[in-house]
Design a protein around this motif. Structure first.
Motif, PDB file in Angstrom:
ATOM      1  N   ASN A  17       2.462  36.533 -20.841  1.00  0.00           N
ATOM      2  CA  ASN A  17       3.859  36.497 -21.311  1.00  0.00           C
ATOM      3  C   ASN A  17       4.016  35.688 -22.599  1.00  0.00           C
ATOM      4  OD1 ASN A  17       4.683  38.112 -19.161  1.00  0.00           O
ATOM      5  ND2 ASN A  17       5.059  36.357 -17.839  1.00  0.00           N
ATOM      6  N   PHE A  18       2.953  35.689 -23.408  1.00  0.00           N
ATOM      7  CA  PHE A  18       2.941  35.035 -24.725  1.00  0.00           C
ATOM      8  C   PHE A  18       3.231  33.535 -24.624  1.00  0.00           C
ATOM      9  CE2 PHE A  18       4.360  39.311 -26.773  1.00  0.00           C
ATOM     10  CZ  PHE A  18       3.113  39.855 -26.475  1.00  0.00           C
ATOM     11  N   ARG A  19       2.824  32.924 -23.532  1.00  0.00           N
ATOM     12  CA  ARG A  19       3.059  31.496 -23.340  1.00  0.00           C
ATOM     13  C   ARG A  19       1.754  30.723 -23.465  1.00  0.00           C
ATOM     14  NH1 ARG A  19       7.447  32.000 -18.320  1.00  0.00           N
ATOM     15  NH2 ARG A  19       9.048  33.089 -19.553  1.00  0.00           N
ATOM     16  N   ARG A  20       1.680  29.552 -22.835  1.00  0.00           N
ATOM     17  CA  ARG A  20       0.518  28.684 -23.004  1.00  0.00           C
ATOM     18  C   ARG A  20      -0.729  29.328 -22.394  1.00  0.00           C
ATOM     19  NH1 ARG A  20       1.196  23.684 -18.711  1.00  0.00           N
ATOM     20  NH2 ARG A  20       1.103  24.935 -16.797  1.00  0.00           N
ATOM     21  N   GLN A  21      -1.867  28.798 -22.816  1.00  0.00           N
ATOM     22  CA  GLN A  21      -3.146  29.341 -22.356  1.00  0.00           C
ATOM     23  C   GLN A  21      -3.277  29.251 -20.842  1.00  0.00           C
ATOM     24  OE1 GLN A  21      -7.163  27.217 -22.473  1.00  0.00           O
ATOM     25  NE2 GLN A  21      -7.245  28.423 -24.367  1.00  0.00           N
ATOM     26  N   ALA A  22      -3.680  30.381 -20.229  1.00  0.00           N
ATOM     27  CA  ALA A  22      -3.916  30.413 -18.792  1.00  0.00           C
ATOM     28  C   ALA A  22      -5.394  30.426 -18.459  1.00  0.00           C
ATOM     29  CB  ALA A  22      -3.241  31.642 -18.178  1.00  0.00           C
ATOM     30  N   ALA A  23      -6.218  30.986 -19.351  1.00  0.00           N
ATOM     31  CA  ALA A  23      -7.652  31.072 -19.105  1.00  0.00           C
ATOM     32  C   ALA A  23      -8.379  31.224 -20.432  1.00  0.00           C
ATOM     33  CB  ALA A  23      -7.970  32.257 -18.187  1.00  0.00           C
ATOM     34  N   ALA A  24      -9.620  30.719 -20.473  1.00  0.00           N
ATOM     35  CA  ALA A  24     -10.428  30.832 -21.687  1.00  0.00           C
ATOM     36  C   ALA A  24     -11.880  31.039 -21.295  1.00  0.00           C
ATOM     37  CB  ALA A  24     -10.273  29.603 -22.563  1.00  0.00           C
ATOM     38  N   LEU A  25     -12.607  31.654 -22.213  1.00  0.00           N
ATOM     39  CA  LEU A  25     -13.999  32.036 -21.955  1.00  0.00           C
ATOM     40  C   LEU A  25     -14.838  31.766 -23.195  1.00  0.00           C
ATOM     41  CD1 LEU A  25     -16.306  33.930 -20.579  1.00  0.00           C
ATOM     42  CD2 LEU A  25     -15.245  35.750 -21.904  1.00  0.00           C
ATOM     43  N   SER A  47     -12.414  27.992 -18.829  1.00  0.00           N
ATOM     44  CA  SER A  47     -11.297  27.102 -18.490  1.00  0.00           C
ATOM     45  C   SER A  47     -10.186  27.927 -17.845  1.00  0.00           C
ATOM     46  CB  SER A  47     -10.781  26.403 -19.743  1.00  0.00           C
ATOM     47  OG  SER A  47      -9.651  25.608 -19.458  1.00  0.00           O
ATOM     48  N   PRO A  48      -9.598  27.428 -16.741  1.00  0.00           N
ATOM     49  CA  PRO A  48      -9.982  26.229 -15.991  1.00  0.00           C
ATOM     50  C   PRO A  48     -11.314  26.433 -15.265  1.00  0.00           C
ATOM     51  CG  PRO A  48      -8.267  27.446 -14.831  1.00  0.00           C
ATOM     52  CD  PRO A  48      -8.428  28.117 -16.152  1.00  0.00           C
ATOM     53  N   GLY A  84     -18.781  24.570 -14.578  1.00  0.00           N
ATOM     54  CA  GLY A  84     -18.239  24.542 -15.928  1.00  0.00           C
ATOM     55  C   GLY A  84     -17.755  25.886 -16.435  1.00  0.00           C
ATOM     56  N   ARG A  85     -17.743  26.906 -15.569  1.00  0.00           N
ATOM     57  CA  ARG A  85     -17.298  28.244 -15.961  1.00  0.00           C
ATOM     58  C   ARG A  85     -16.040  28.626 -15.188  1.00  0.00           C
ATOM     59  NH1 ARG A  85     -23.217  30.542 -14.760  1.00  0.00           N
ATOM     60  NH2 ARG A  85     -22.754  29.199 -12.991  1.00  0.00           N
ATOM     61  N   ASN A  86     -15.340  29.629 -15.711  1.00  0.00           N
ATOM     62  CA  ASN A  86     -14.168  30.182 -15.035  1.00  0.00           C
ATOM     63  C   ASN A  86     -14.576  31.526 -14.444  1.00  0.00           C
ATOM     64  OD1 ASN A  86     -11.794  31.370 -14.216  1.00  0.00           O
ATOM     65  ND2 ASN A  86     -10.641  30.867 -16.060  1.00  0.00           N
TER      66      ASN A  86
END
Length: 265
Positions: free
Chosen positions: A205-213, A240-241, A246-248
């Motif tokens: 929804n174009f908001r803050r980061q929910a996940a990263a790789l 992240s998270p 250390g991985r998502n």
């Protein structure tokens, strides 16, 4: 190594052994696009296979994503492609998911601007969502060394309210920012070896980061005559998270394998 991953590597090896003919504009990277285009009027057919495996959810299994591409060079600075996108989810039959259209426009003649920049746009409509993938492509070649960099903005717009976020809210749209890049070395006229990486940040929804790789892994390209074969293995090295080591592994797979086989017409 999972059964799905073993099957993907075996399929890729078979394609490599049957590759007997290969290609002017080599695909040195499997996730990073090049701004270098074929001469006007050239056509190519490519078959893709992306395998995603190793999510934390034991029911997720292995996802297979075949893709068929028809590529046509319209102009010396404008290339196009049409895709048919398929998937094979665990316990289900192979299905056609969506078509895609791609355009690549090189901003200047080759060698006149640093990085030979090009603009990329791909549109995909599945019926459930519209996806617009925009990229800024860069590449540089020095003797046998080739490097590439893509800056990516991926926009997805849902047509329904069926997908929910972990918070319980409805997922209406998604923005993902991504950077991919790689370095390759030509061992000879037929074989190149390289290293490729990806960073992806997702914002529901174009908001803050929910996940990263973050992922990093090797790739290989083999060309013979009018055909080429490429293979890349990109394991997740950071996420992240964090959910495991250390991985998502909740939002992303432990490893992705991609193979591409193309023939010039």
């Amino acid at each position: 190594m999972s059964r799905g991953l073993r099957r993907a590597l075996l399929t890729a090896a078979v394609l490599m052994l049957t590759c007997s003919t290969a290609h002017a504009d080599r695909r040195y990277f499997l996730y990073t696009y090049s701004p270098f285009l074929d001469p006007p009027g050239e056509m190519e057919i490519e078959t893709w296979l992306t395998v995603k495996s190793g999510k934390q959810d034991p029911g997720a299994g292995t996802l297979w994503e075949p893709r068929a591409e028809f590529e046509y060079a319209i102009h010396g600075r404008l290339g196009s492609a049409a895709y048919l996108n398929f998937d094979k989810q665990p316990g289900r039959n192979l299905r056609l998911v969506s078509p895609s259209i791609e355009l690549i426009y090189r901003l200047a003649d080759r060698g006149t601007m640093m990085g030979d920049p090009a603009l990329y746009l791909e549109t995909t409509e599945s019926g459930d969502e519209l996806e617009l993938e925009s990229k800024l492509l860069f590449a540089h070649r020095r003797n046998r060394w080739i490097s590439g960099l893509n800056l990516i903005g991926d926009f997805e717009f849902r047509h329904n309210n069926e997908e929910l976020l972990p918070s319980g809210g409805v997922l209406h749209n998604l923005f993902a920012g991504e950077v991919s890049g790689g370095v390759a070395f030509e061992l000879n006229r037929s074989v190149s070896l390289g290293l490729e990486s990806r960073y992806r940040s997702e914002h529901p929804n174009f908001r803050r980061q929910a996940a990263a790789l973050g992922s990093l892994g090797p790739n290989v390209n083999v060309t013979m005559g009018g055909a080429q074969f490429g293979l890349a293995v990109l394991p997740q090295v950071w996420g992240s998270p964090k959910t495991s080591g250390g991985r998502n592994l909740d939002a992303f797979e432990r490893v992705q394998v991609r193979a591409i086989f193309g023939i010039e017409l």
